[in-house]
Design an enzyme around this catalytic site. Structure first.
Site, PDB file in Angstrom:
ATOM      1  N   GLU A 121     -33.183  18.524   5.833  1.00 51.84           N
ATOM      2  CA  GLU A 121     -33.752  17.302   5.244  1.00 51.84           C
ATOM      3  C   GLU A 121     -32.799  16.133   5.427  1.00 51.84           C
ATOM      4  OE1 GLU A 121     -34.821  18.302   1.149  1.00 51.84           O
ATOM      5  OE2 GLU A 121     -36.806  18.876   1.845  1.00 51.84           O
ATOM      6  N   GLU A 145     -41.044  24.340   4.791  1.00 50.61           N
ATOM      7  CA  GLU A 145     -40.916  24.759   3.388  1.00 50.61           C
ATOM      8  C   GLU A 145     -42.204  24.438   2.664  1.00 50.61           C
ATOM      9  OE1 GLU A 145     -37.444  23.372   1.277  1.00 50.61           O
ATOM     10  OE2 GLU A 145     -36.192  23.613   3.062  1.00 50.61           O
TER      11      GLU A 145
END
Ligand code: GLA
Length: 639
Positions: free
Chosen positions: A179, A258
């Site tokens: 991320e 995710e």
């Protein structure tokens, strides 16, 4: 007879690995949708790796995904542990074995090596010794940081490169960073050079499979590189997130890296549940879109030892909004902490069966591992705090208070985890004195005078707002109305887990007391003895000075013997205790806290032996006189 996954994808020889060159993924030139589940090998006892992996495969998944925790694999700079490094976590660290078992169980593997992994893991998986260099910018192309990363990655990739799909192994893809788009600041672009350098390190060390990054599309399109696949992280709104991802890279296959199956818990907050209906509805919409998916977590497991991470709430730019994560990482995932099937598991199985056009042989559903209770264990021995410290013959003399990271110990790399004790001897404490700590404690402190606790014992959530906890800046403690001459003052400070998300580099994540002076009646206290107390296995196992228990209030170690005739998994019921850590046969299993939500500690049979097992509890405040067991995790509701 259906082919195995490997038979299906490798028949005719292996020519190419996972490719994202068209609208569908292909593996060895055959179309593949990735049905993956996250399980972190370091959160599951290695004796159960195979069991959990088989359960993942039996749900119809074709891939398992794991992060790699740098802090465990390189506990001291240049000292590595990949299952043979003699650290307390050694048995969890044989990543090669884990990846080979996954292949054996007919699964492909996705590896996310970081270096930063987030993951509710201590400091997002970064080693605490990085904090010694205050000038170094972590998670950037800063040369000093990159030198550490390259050294570590060259060791890790020596192992992983041999296990790649095109070399006959199981790894089909690698993630770059984690991320990274979240590091975008309003007026500043992200450090793309950092991502490029990481990619070059991957390539230079022989990684040839598909590379990707992952971010939440609705946060913007910042964390990726032009020639690297971008994937999505989210929990809801699949159509919106996937359409955005598609708009960022119209020619590529879609993957949710995710898809959050549930969520993690902070101590002293409510336990998170996500209902199966909502979970399976979103999963189905992802599959229908269509997209590949990695369910984070499919099996969460446990934050063993002292390795939980923490969050920082809201706008705080120091540790004022600190929120430590629980030791259980159950995550309300399809396989629960102890490896049991949940409703979500069967929904996943049903949905994949429905949507997956590729038919391969699946194992029969593994039977559940037996879990039971043991007879109550009586506490037979106690080591009072003063006597614990007598076992620590090593201390640092320092005029000023130092954080644990800056202690000149462990090859000059400081202390990483656990407790740190600041001791001041020969102190005259007049009646009604006031002790003052400037700044915040990181993270909790217990005050003792001559071995007796004088700060308040934790009882209610409101206590966390008072003296002894990080929430108060510049805190004071009023002492008793008796004079005390020649006293020994101990400040026992606990590192409750470093922040793993968000403002990672916006404030110093040092642990201990270091933000300001400690004073008594407005006079600075100097000349401290500083003692690291990290409960390493060899140290705990060799402690001497045990006595019959007296069960006084305040920090002490309590010991009992669990006699095992037949080993079985269990949970230790901690409801009778207050706050502390549980150690089994020398290994720190878990933290516990009366305030919940987690109230029991998972104890897999693998940590036990037939015969006598030592259970040692480091209790901060009020102990119980026995240890009891339950079959399942207990969650308290927190106001
Ligand atoms: C992010 C991170 C993960 C994890 C989840 C929350 O998506 O990438 O490592 O922290 O949040 O569980």
């Amino acid at each position: 007879m259906l082919p195995t996954l490997y038979e299906y994808y490798t028949s005719g020889g292996i020519k190419t690995g996972l490719s994202a060159n068209g609208l569908c993924f292909t593996l060895n030139e055959k179309i593949i949708t990735i049905y993956s589940g996250a399980m972190h090998y370091f959160r599951v006892h290695p004796d159960y790796w195979r069991d959990r992996l088989r359960k993942i495969r039996a749900a119809g998944l074709n891939t398992v995904e794991t992060y790699v925790p740098w802090n465990l694999h390189e506990p001291i700079p240049g000292v590595y542990d990949f299952g043979n490094g003699d650290s307390d976590f050694e048995q969890f660290l044989d990543i090669e074995k884990f990846i080979k078992i996954a292949q054996d169980e007919d699964l492909f593997v996705i590896v996310r090596p970081g270096p930063y992994i987030c993951a509710e893991w201590e400091f997002g998986g970064l080693p605490s010794w990085l904090l010694r260099n205050q000038k170094m910018n972590i998670r950037t192309s800063d040369e000093a940081f990159m030198n550490y990363v390259s050294a570590y990655f060259s060791k890790l990739f020596e192992i992983l490169s041999k296990l790649q799909f095109t070399k006959g192994g199981s790894i089909i893809a690698f993630q770059i960073e984690n991320e990274y788009g979240n590091t975008k600041k309003k007026d500043k672009p992200i450090d793309t050079d950092y991502l490029i350098q990481l990619k070059n390190i991957f390539t230079k060390n022989g990684l040839v499979e598909l590379f990707f990054t992952s971010d939440t599309p609705s946060n913007g399109n910042f964390g990726s590189l032009p020639d690297v696949l971008n994937t999505a992280n989210f929990q809801s709104d699949p159509e919106k997130e996937l359409s955005l991802l598609q708009s960022y890279q119209p020619e590529k296959p879609l993957m949710v890296m995710e898809y959050w199956t549930g969520w993690f818990d902070h101590w002293a907050e409510q336990h998170h549940k996500r209902c199966n209906k909502e979970f399976s509805d979103v999963l189905e919409r992802i599959l229908k879109f269509p997209a590949s998916v990695n369910m984070y977590m499919f099996h969460g497991g446990t934050n063993w030892g002292l390795l939980n991470g923490a969050n920082i709430e809201g706008s705080s730019v120091d540790n004022g909004g600190y929120q430590p994560d629980t030791s259980s990482y159950d995550y309300d995932a399809p396989l629960n902490e102890a490896g049991d099937y949940t409703e979500k598991y069967f929904s996943v199985q049903r949905l994949i069966k429905h949507y997956n056009p590729v038919l391969t042989a699946l194992p029969v559903l593994p039977e559940l591992i037996e879990r039971d209770t043991y007879n109550e264990v009586e506490i037979t021995e106690e080591l009072v705090f003063d006597d614990i410290l007598k076992n620590e013959d090593f201390y640092i003399e320092s005029q000023e208070l130092l954080p644990m990271e800056l202690l000149p110990i462990t090859y000059d790399m400081g202390q990483s985890y656990g407790y740190i004790v600041y001791r001041r001897r020969n102190l005259n404490i007049p009646a009604n004195s006031v002790l003052n700590i400037r700044g915040r404690v990181c993270d909790t402190v217990i005050v003792l005078i001559n071995g007796k606790v004088v700060s308040k014992a934790l009882e209610t959530p409101e206590d966390l707002e008072g003296f002894g906890y990080w929430k108060v800046k510049d805190s004071s403690l009023e002492m008793s109305n008796e004079d005390c001459e020649n006293a020994t003052l101990d400040l026992v400070v606990e590192n409750w887990g470093r922040v793993n998300y968000g403002k990672l580099d916006q404030f110093l994540q040092y642990k201990g007391i270091w933000q300001g002076h400690v004073s008594l009646n407005d006079r600075f206290l100097l000349d401290w003895e500083i003692l690291p107390l990290d409960f390493k296995k060899s140290w705990t196992n060799s402690l001497t000075g045990w006595q019959l228990p007296r069960f006084h209030l305040g920090p002490a170690l309590y010991k009992g013997t669990l006699k095992v005739f037949k080993r079985k998994d269990t949970y230790i019921d901690m409801r009778g205790w207050t706050k502390g850590i549980v150690i089994v046969n020398g290994f720190i299993l878990s933290r516990y806290l009366k305030l919940g939500p987690q109230q029991a500690v998972y104890l897999p049979a693998a940590f036990l032996k037939e015969g006598d097992n030592e259970i040692v509890i480091f209790e901060h405040f009020a102990p119980d006189n026995h240890i009891s067991f339950v079959k399942d995790q207990i969650y308290s509701s927190v106001a």
